[in-house]
Design a protein around this motif. Sequence first.
Motif, PDB file in Angstrom:
ATOM      1  N   TYR A   1      79.298 108.644  52.003  1.00 62.06           N
ATOM      2  CA  TYR A   1      78.118 108.414  50.949  1.00 62.06           C
ATOM      3  C   TYR A   1      76.722 109.123  51.524  1.00 62.06           C
ATOM      4  CZ  TYR A   1      81.365 105.535  48.631  1.00 62.06           C
ATOM      5  OH  TYR A   1      82.214 105.047  47.983  1.00 62.06           O
ATOM      6  N   GLY A   2      76.918 109.661  52.656  1.00 59.13           N
ATOM      7  CA  GLY A   2      75.669 110.497  53.043  1.00 59.13           C
ATOM      8  C   GLY A   2      74.644 109.942  53.797  1.00 59.13           C
ATOM      9  N   TRP A   3      74.715 108.704  54.376  1.00 58.68           N
ATOM     10  CA  TRP A   3      73.599 107.874  54.782  1.00 58.68           C
ATOM     11  C   TRP A   3      74.003 107.501  56.367  1.00 58.68           C
ATOM     12  CZ3 TRP A   3      74.608 102.626  56.350  1.00 58.68           C
ATOM     13  CH2 TRP A   3      75.679 102.024  55.557  1.00 58.68           C
ATOM     14  N   GLY A   4      72.786 107.094  57.222  1.00 58.99           N
ATOM     15  CA  GLY A   4      73.078 106.583  58.424  1.00 58.99           C
ATOM     16  C   GLY A   4      71.850 106.449  59.048  1.00 58.99           C
ATOM     17  N   PHE A   5      71.906 105.687  60.368  1.00 47.66           N
ATOM     18  CA  PHE A   5      71.026 105.587  61.013  1.00 47.66           C
ATOM     19  C   PHE A   5      70.990 105.288  62.590  1.00 47.66           C
ATOM     20  CE2 PHE A   5      72.431 101.298  59.852  1.00 47.66           C
ATOM     21  CZ  PHE A   5      72.420 100.679  61.124  1.00 47.66           C
ATOM     22  N   THR A   6      70.015 105.664  63.504  1.00 49.48           N
ATOM     23  CA  THR A   6      70.199 104.924  64.877  1.00 49.48           C
ATOM     24  C   THR A   6      69.170 103.969  65.113  1.00 49.48           C
ATOM     25  OG1 THR A   6      68.590 106.725  65.428  1.00 49.48           O
ATOM     26  CG2 THR A   6      70.839 107.513  65.545  1.00 49.48           C
ATOM     27  N   LEU A   7      69.281 103.229  66.087  1.00 46.49           N
ATOM     28  CA  LEU A   7      68.289 102.152  66.481  1.00 46.49           C
ATOM     29  C   LEU A   7      66.779 102.663  66.443  1.00 46.49           C
ATOM     30  CD1 LEU A   7      69.993  99.512  68.709  1.00 46.49           C
ATOM     31  CD2 LEU A   7      70.165  99.651  66.050  1.00 46.49           C
ATOM     32  N   SER A   8      66.972 104.213  67.050  1.00 46.82           N
ATOM     33  CA  SER A   8      65.593 104.363  67.185  1.00 46.82           C
ATOM     34  C   SER A   8      64.693 104.756  65.771  1.00 46.82           C
ATOM     35  CB  SER A   8      65.621 105.846  68.133  1.00 46.82           C
ATOM     36  OG  SER A   8      66.326 106.853  67.419  1.00 46.82           O
ATOM     37  N   ASN A   9      65.712 105.158  64.680  1.00 51.86           N
ATOM     38  CA  ASN A   9      65.184 105.148  63.443  1.00 51.86           C
ATOM     39  C   ASN A   9      64.468 104.169  63.041  1.00 51.86           C
ATOM     40  OD1 ASN A   9      67.960 107.075  62.686  1.00 51.86           O
ATOM     41  ND2 ASN A   9      66.052 108.091  63.199  1.00 51.86           N
ATOM     42  N   ILE A  10      65.361 102.914  63.028  1.00 45.37           N
ATOM     43  CA  ILE A  10      64.937 101.801  62.459  1.00 45.37           C
ATOM     44  C   ILE A  10      63.575 101.118  63.237  1.00 45.37           C
ATOM     45  CG2 ILE A  10      65.937  99.363  62.180  1.00 45.37           C
ATOM     46  CD1 ILE A  10      67.001 101.444  60.347  1.00 45.37           C
ATOM     47  N   ALA A  11      63.755 101.354  64.763  1.00 46.76           N
ATOM     48  CA  ALA A  11      62.710 100.797  65.417  1.00 46.76           C
ATOM     49  C   ALA A  11      61.304 101.616  65.423  1.00 46.76           C
ATOM     50  CB  ALA A  11      62.964 101.204  67.080  1.00 46.76           C
ATOM     51  N   LYS A  12      61.101 102.692  65.005  1.00 51.03           N
ATOM     52  CA  LYS A  12      60.249 103.606  64.479  1.00 51.03           C
ATOM     53  C   LYS A  12      59.799 102.952  63.255  1.00 51.03           C
ATOM     54  CE  LYS A  12      61.412 108.158  65.785  1.00 51.03           C
ATOM     55  NZ  LYS A  12      61.725 109.476  65.606  1.00 51.03           N
ATOM     56  N   ILE A  13      60.365 102.625  62.299  1.00 56.53           N
ATOM     57  CA  ILE A  13      59.772 101.840  60.923  1.00 56.53           C
ATOM     58  C   ILE A  13      59.129 100.582  61.565  1.00 56.53           C
ATOM     59  CG2 ILE A  13      60.394 101.036  59.019  1.00 56.53           C
ATOM     60  CD1 ILE A  13      62.811 102.766  58.823  1.00 56.53           C
ATOM     61  N   TYR A  14      59.831  99.661  62.289  1.00 56.24           N
ATOM     62  CA  TYR A  14      59.415  98.319  62.430  1.00 56.24           C
ATOM     63  C   TYR A  14      58.105  98.545  63.351  1.00 56.24           C
ATOM     64  CZ  TYR A  14      63.051  96.254  59.998  1.00 56.24           C
ATOM     65  OH  TYR A  14      63.983  95.924  59.030  1.00 56.24           O
ATOM     66  N   ALA A  15      58.036  99.460  64.479  1.00 58.93           N
ATOM     67  CA  ALA A  15      56.845  99.629  65.287  1.00 58.93           C
ATOM     68  C   ALA A  15      55.694 100.135  64.474  1.00 58.93           C
ATOM     69  CB  ALA A  15      57.208 100.772  66.456  1.00 58.93           C
ATOM     70  N   SER A  16      55.858 101.051  63.721  1.00 57.81           N
ATOM     71  CA  SER A  16      54.977 101.221  62.820  1.00 57.81           C
ATOM     72  C   SER A  16      54.144 100.100  61.990  1.00 57.81           C
ATOM     73  CB  SER A  16      55.004 102.550  61.812  1.00 57.81           C
ATOM     74  OG  SER A  16      55.789 101.907  60.760  1.00 57.81           O
ATOM     75  N   ILE A  17      54.962  99.376  61.766  1.00 54.86           N
ATOM     76  CA  ILE A  17      54.486  98.054  60.870  1.00 54.86           C
ATOM     77  C   ILE A  17      53.911  97.046  61.880  1.00 54.86           C
ATOM     78  CG2 ILE A  17      55.145  96.235  59.153  1.00 54.86           C
ATOM     79  CD1 ILE A  17      57.593  98.227  58.479  1.00 54.86           C
ATOM     80  N   SER A  18      54.491  96.669  62.878  1.00 56.52           N
ATOM     81  CA  SER A  18      54.077  95.380  63.587  1.00 56.52           C
ATOM     82  C   SER A  18      53.093  95.806  64.658  1.00 56.52           C
ATOM     83  CB  SER A  18      55.622  94.892  64.208  1.00 56.52           C
ATOM     84  OG  SER A  18      55.926  95.791  65.075  1.00 56.52           O
ATOM     85  N   GLY A  19      52.964  97.079  65.039  1.00 57.47           N
ATOM     86  CA  GLY A  19      52.184  97.230  66.207  1.00 57.47           C
ATOM     87  C   GLY A  19      52.858  97.120  67.478  1.00 57.47           C
ATOM     88  N   VAL A  20      54.078  96.723  67.602  1.00 58.14           N
ATOM     89  CA  VAL A  20      54.938  96.402  68.751  1.00 58.14           C
ATOM     90  C   VAL A  20      55.432  97.929  69.152  1.00 58.14           C
ATOM     91  CG1 VAL A  20      56.807  95.287  69.813  1.00 58.14           C
ATOM     92  CG2 VAL A  20      55.115  93.949  68.500  1.00 58.14           C
ATOM     93  N   ASP A  21      55.463  98.384  70.283  1.00 54.93           N
ATOM     94  CA  ASP A  21      56.318  99.664  70.366  1.00 54.93           C
ATOM     95  C   ASP A  21      57.430  99.793  70.401  1.00 54.93           C
ATOM     96  OD1 ASP A  21      57.650  99.499  73.380  1.00 54.93           O
ATOM     97  OD2 ASP A  21      55.975  98.232  73.238  1.00 54.93           O
ATOM     98  N   GLU A  22      57.868 101.214  70.090  1.00 56.31           N
ATOM     99  CA  GLU A  22      59.323 101.502  69.573  1.00 56.31           C
ATOM    100  C   GLU A  22      60.276 100.992  70.585  1.00 56.31           C
ATOM    101  OE1 GLU A  22      62.003 105.587  69.047  1.00 56.31           O
ATOM    102  OE2 GLU A  22      59.621 105.486  68.428  1.00 56.31           O
TER     103      GLU A  22
END
Length: 884
Positions: free
Chosen positions: A249-270
């Motif tokens: 189905y052509g989708w996927g992620f690494t933890l670094s991808n997800i961590a970047k998202i939450y880091a930009s939202i929360s202010g906590v580093d990646e």
Amino acid sequence: MHFWQSLMTRLRGFMLQAFQKSAPPYKMACNPSQQPIKFNVDDLHRAMDLKDNIRNMSVVGQLGHGKSTLIDSLATAAGIIPCDDDIHMTYTREDEAQRGMTIKSSGISLYYKMTDVALEAFKGERNGNEYLINLIDSPGHVDFSSELTAALRITDGALVVVDCIDGVCIQTRNALRLALGERIPPVLALNKMDRCFLELQVGGEEAYQTFLNVIEEFNEYMKPFEDKVLGDVKVCPTKGNVVFSSGLYGWGFTLSNIAKIYASISGVDESTWMRKLWGENYYDSKTKAWTTKSTGSATCTRGFVKFCYEPIKKVIEAIMNDQKDQLRGMLTQIGVTMNNEEDELMGEALMKCIMQKWLPIATPLLEMMIFHLPSPQTAQRYRVENLYKGPLDDPYATAIRNCDPDGPLMLYVSKMIPTSDDKSRFFALGRVFAGRISAGLNVRIMGSRPSGYVDGEDKDMYVESVERTAICMGKKQETIKDVPCGNTVALFGLDEFITTGSATLTHEKETEAYPICGMKFSVSPVVRVIVQCKVESELPKLLKGLRSLAKSDPLVGYTREESGDYTIGVVGEMNLAICSKDLAEDYMGGVEILVSDPFVSLYETVVEKSSHLVMTKSRNGNNQLFMKARSLDDSLGYAIEIGEVGPFDDPDVRGRILSEEYGLEKYLGKNIWCFGPETNGQNMVVDMCKEDKSLKEIEDYIVAGFQEASKKGALANEPMKCISFEVRDAVLHDDASHLDGSEMVEAAKRAIYASQLTAQPRFMQPYYVVEFQASSEEEVDKSCKLVRKRGGFVHEKKKVNRPGKMVYDIWAYVPVLKSFGFSADLEEATSVKLIPQCVFEFWSVMRSDPLEVGSYAHALMTQIRKRKGLNEQMTPLSDFEDKL
């Protein structure tokens, strides 16, 4: 909705910006519905000179685990194929599409222009933002493991694809062993995550434990093959070298991808988010606190489950349950927009569209390859020791080590591929390790056959001009004017001179260069068949076809028996089916051939010392030779096979190894005359007549006789294995004119045969290891009985919890002689739809005595002799010897 209400409250207003920031890291973003098709050779050629920005990578793994679909996603992101193309980019044959499996490895070069945001965390060397990824897709069926070996030789990294439910299987382990042997570090794709949501309905914690078990098994298997030069090659999601994916189905992620998202939202580093998203880290949505132990509360959830798994699960459930109103709110929050046409989609089509927009698989794959796999500039510094046969301080080794485009040409061809318009012609797929290759260049070709190129000799060495240089793009080859070191290349015009499928190429003036080491294959062509033309007049076409077949697969060889029949050797039943088809249809132009039932190659060995001292005379009766035979330990045979002990070792060092590790006399190291057959086999001739100068006169004759005899043993003309022949004495006529070379060669052969027959000769037969699953005790009993019926034995069985079910993993050994049809029988006996694959594992001495009339081995020997056109009854021992 409680989960989404609590999570989306925090993310509202930030999520769209965050996902846009973490969108595809290449400037040509993948739009599933309107992907532009773009291919520019100039872009690729320009990127070829950026040594730090190149990644040469093999995609490896078990059959059916989804390698080709992941490659298609990367090709789509590079603008090579549209997202809705149902044809796999790396399928180059019609039967690959029909069978749904890769049969021959194929290459594709992909160009990406990365964004500054995507590369801001990259700490390695780079030259701008243009990247070239040279991919080779390799087969997942063990019968085509030679294709895997060829792919690994010319790449520097391995993307290992594993079904996240089925886990690490036979070919996964085979690929890891071969990769680490070539000093190639792996990264891991836990693929087919869609099975967790669509097929098995797996909960978050159960999914996490399943993924964890696969990763731990993956790392555990690599331990025995770790190389200090490579350093720590373990994979872990917190390192960013594990991608969770759904290639279909052509989708996927690494933890670094997800961590970047939450880091930009929360202010906590990646990096902090990375640690929180794996392992024993739990988040309580009620108290808004992290803990290292679960409190047991319903609101306390593991970090991976809470912030990675559950959001995806909620979106997919809304899609598959046709909850459009709820879905629209989710899509707004995650920044996915749909046009009118896409909004009409339903079910899996809608899911594929949304997931590719939200978490496009090319994003984590590209970042993982760039961040965690080496460039050729880096890899060749440590790979040169395993690659180059010559001195490691000569100009050629130095050029390879430095990946020097201005140095002397050093290119390795790992396989030959038939051209699409004329199957009798081939192009050579290889890797430029130093220098630069271009059309019109005269190159020196050094072959790779065991008895082929020898430094300083012209045997299997040619000088020829390269007609055309190209890059592989799946089925097609795009012409390019030249290719610098660090890249893969397709060469045209050399197929008449590269007869074994692999070779080393240098510039014609580089006469002092040594070849690059030949490849070591993990499987053996132990299954053989006789091939004949239905019409005798077509024999010339058969011979031409056999030569082409052997060129297309380095493990497939053909021989002419004493009976005049031609036999081909293959790895297994699937390999046999493909080879038979290719021979008749591609290499013989549709000529009808007859293929016999398969039979199995054996070795001849001995299990004791010769019971008597054997003496043979030359035909003129004037010269006598005395010999004995004794068995060599299997471990010593293996050491000879892999090159730890061999003909070019320092005699003192070799003697110490033989004494300390294998319990043989230390002086043997200096007294070994040769190994055989082909000068590097697992048999040897030893001079046991200390300081007898007269033996020097006949040493060459004895060696020649031994090389012939070790290829065709006394029992059934099968090759010998693990036998040491000891020259005990020789009585020569005083007049040298009575010493005829051809007579002494024949005398040596007869002495070797007699020695073999007086040392309790036996056959060695090959065994397959087969890994399969059963879903119940009843199926376990059925399959184990089937193994025993085939003369095999069960090595291990264990009960394993898989999502939604309990299965039994079983490992068994089955003699190849009785393996034909075994996989089909196993599929009938078990309900688990995991295709069992038989893999060659070891050779084992048969207990049955071939010299005992009425025994199984004697019947087998008679059958082989009849097939080869020999006397059905073996020549009596008395005919071999003159005196005991």
